[in-house]
Design a protein around this motif. Structure first.
Motif, mmCIF file in Angstrom:
data_model
loop_
_atom_site.group_PDB
_atom_site.id
_atom_site.type_symbol
_atom_site.label_atom_id
_atom_site.label_comp_id
_atom_site.label_asym_id
_atom_site.label_seq_id
_atom_site.Cartn_x
_atom_site.Cartn_y
_atom_site.Cartn_z
ATOM 1 N N ARG A 229 -20.351 5.082 -9.875
ATOM 2 C CA ARG A 229 -19.340 6.028 -10.336
ATOM 3 C C ARG A 229 -19.398 7.326 -9.530
ATOM 4 N N THR A 230 -18.275 8.007 -9.505
ATOM 5 C CA THR A 230 -18.185 9.320 -8.887
ATOM 6 C C THR A 230 -18.067 10.371 -9.986
ATOM 7 N N TRP A 232 -15.622 12.232 -10.439
ATOM 8 C CA TRP A 232 -14.257 12.183 -10.971
ATOM 9 C C TRP A 232 -14.126 11.101 -12.036
ATOM 10 N N ASP A 233 -14.817 9.983 -11.835
ATOM 11 C CA ASP A 233 -14.865 8.963 -12.890
ATOM 12 C C ASP A 233 -15.466 9.547 -14.157
ATOM 13 N N VAL A 236 -12.947 11.963 -16.002
ATOM 14 C CA VAL A 236 -11.882 11.272 -16.737
ATOM 15 C C VAL A 236 -12.460 10.577 -17.967
ATOM 16 N N ASP A 237 -13.603 9.946 -17.819
ATOM 17 C CA ASP A 237 -14.228 9.232 -18.926
ATOM 18 C C ASP A 237 -14.604 10.191 -20.049
ATOM 19 N N MET A 251 -11.691 2.373 -13.903
ATOM 20 C CA MET A 251 -11.611 2.382 -12.440
ATOM 21 C C MET A 251 -10.395 1.645 -11.901
ATOM 22 N N TYR A 256 -5.573 4.968 -15.695
ATOM 23 C CA TYR A 256 -6.659 5.843 -15.254
ATOM 24 C C TYR A 256 -6.774 5.993 -13.740
ATOM 25 N N GLU A 259 -5.073 9.077 -12.357
ATOM 26 C CA GLU A 259 -5.695 10.333 -12.761
ATOM 27 C C GLU A 259 -6.951 10.615 -11.947
ATOM 28 N N ILE A 260 -7.715 9.576 -11.629
ATOM 29 C CA ILE A 260 -8.871 9.755 -10.753
ATOM 30 C C ILE A 260 -8.417 10.223 -9.379
ATOM 31 N N ARG A 263 -7.310 13.918 -9.409
ATOM 32 C CA ARG A 263 -8.414 14.882 -9.435
ATOM 33 C C ARG A 263 -9.107 14.995 -8.083
ATOM 34 N N VAL A 333 -8.850 4.827 -3.533
ATOM 35 C CA VAL A 333 -8.953 4.563 -4.974
ATOM 36 C C VAL A 333 -8.398 3.182 -5.319
#
Length: 424
Positions: A229-230, A232-233, A236-237, A251, A256, A259-260, A263, A333
């Motif tokens: 994960r980053t 940004w993940d 959002v989570d 992901m 979603y 949105e990732i 950002r 992405v």
């Protein structure tokens, strides 16, 4: 143990017949259709959607309580039944229904199941109906508007996609996949692979009739502690209704993924404007980017055209250089999403499908597995389906698996009708 069996005791064989009303209660829309199956002289079935309606599940609908939501569905169904009877497609009396329910459901038989938490922005609806039997709730709601129905089958959307394609290709189809607003998959296995605890929850007579079983894998729930994960993940989570609930879907889904990407663009592209990014572009708004816009910008052959499309959809101002950088972000992405989806499909094939029999009918080593797919992202996002296939080929070769991606348009809708036709 997180997977949910769908006790469909009769599988499609390509020779279904009859006329049924199908409902698809999805993450974004309610669709209702009248579907007719006819059998030709070769005992193979053809199908036709005679009539179809669609209704957006907007904020006003999502904010209803659970029972009001089902009464609203029943009122929409009442209109379709009236048109169908007027056209002579279905007879007066009890209406046979196949229902696709695109949310978690703990099935106990082919047409019953306990409603679980719905998610996807449907918290208000699910609060007072969690734990209720879907069949009872649906039939009682229809009765309240004066409509007598018989629910033949209740299936998850991923299960419906699989059933729909089994009607077309019953020998090779083993997996159904949804990649749209959400992500999920189903898989066809012998009922003997079911855990004993699962078998105890349903009617023994159903199990005796159930040589094969479709499992709703609830694929979106997998990946915690496995998928890299980053930050940004994580962002959002953390802002999701239930943080950590759907690691894989976060992901890969049409909700979603944009949105990732937004950002990342905010932090790595637009902040070079010395803090003026929100005033200069519409991408400063949470969920201000959607998958369709992301696809159009990424897939455009010309960067100037991509800029034009982006400005038309999100407003603000943006330079050619910024659009070029955004396209790189969108590609990264969406490629990651395609790779994760392909890895999940290969994992399902390895972990769930039984070894190949001498007849070569199962998903074991060296056999071909057809994956029926549907959903706005995998059907419409620029190059996404081809990338899933490419990654599946790459990973499959390592394990001597061949996965074939086959689009099944209207699968969730048709699958409900197929389930009803198989389980009269």
């Amino acid at each position: 143990m997180t997977m949910l069996p769908a006790y469909v005791h009769a599988m499609p064989r390509g020779c279904e017949r009859g006329t049924f009303v199908a409902l698809d209660v999805g993450g974004s829309n309610l669709r209702i259709a009248v579907v007719r199956f006819t059998t030709n002289s070769n005992e193979s079935s053809t199908r036709e959607i005679l009539y179809q309606t669609g209704h957006a599940l907007d904020e006003a609908i999502r904010n209803l309580d659970g029972r009001s939501f089902f009464l609203w569905i029943a009122s929409q169904l009442e209109g379709v039944v009236a048109v169908s009877r007027g056209s002579g497609w279905i007879d007066p009396g009890v209406v046979d229904i196949g229902l696709t329910w695109s949310f978690p459901l703990e099935s106990h038989s082919v047409n019953t199941g306990k409603i679980l938490s719905m998610g996807k922005g449907f918290t208000a609806i699910s609060q007072d109906i969690i734990g209720l039997d879907l069949k009872t709730l649906f039939e009682d709601s229809c009765a309240a508007v004066g409509l007598e129905v018989r629910l033949r089958a209740v299936v998850n959307d991923a299960v419906a996609v699989l059933l729909s394609h089994l009607n077309v290709d019953p020998r090779r189809t083993k997996i159904g996949l949804i990649v749209g607003t959400g992500v999920n998959a189903s898989v066809l296995v012998p009922s003997t692979v079911l855990d004993e605890e699962r078998l105890m929850r349903c009617d023994p007579r159903e199990i005796e009739r159930c040589s094969d079983c479709v499992i709703n894998t609830e694929l979106s729930l997998f990946g915690a502690g496995v998928l890299p994960r980053t930050r940004w993940d994580d962002e959002v989570d953390a802002e999701n209704e239930i943080p950590g609930f759907q690691p894989l879907e976060m992901m890969c889904s049409g909700r979603y993924m944009p949105e990732i990407a937004r950002r990342i663009v905010r932090d790595r592209v637009l902040r070079k404007r010395n803090g003026q990014e929100e005033a200069a572009t519409g991408l400063g708004r949470i969920y201000g980017l959607d998958a369709e816009t992301m696809s159009v910008v990424e897939g455009a052959l010309d960067v100037a055209f991509a800029r034009q499309q982006l400005l038309a959809r999100v407003g603000g101002t943006v330079s050619i250089a910024e659009v070029r950088a955004m396209r790189s972000v969108f590609y990264a992405v969406s490629c990651r999403a395609a790779a994760v989806i392909a890895a999940a499909l290969v994992a399902v094939t390895l972990a769930v499908l039984p070894p190949e029999t001498p007849g070569g009918e199962t998903g074991g080593a060296g056999s071909e597995v057809v994956v029926a797919v549907t959903g706005s992202v995998i059907e419409k996002y620029a190059g996404f389906r081809a990338r899933v296939q490419e990654f599946a080929n790459l990973l499959g070769r390592r394990w001597n698996k061949r996965l074939v991606i086959a689009v099944e348009r209207d699968g969730p809708l048709l699958g409900g009708a197929v389930g009803a036709a198989c389980n009269e």
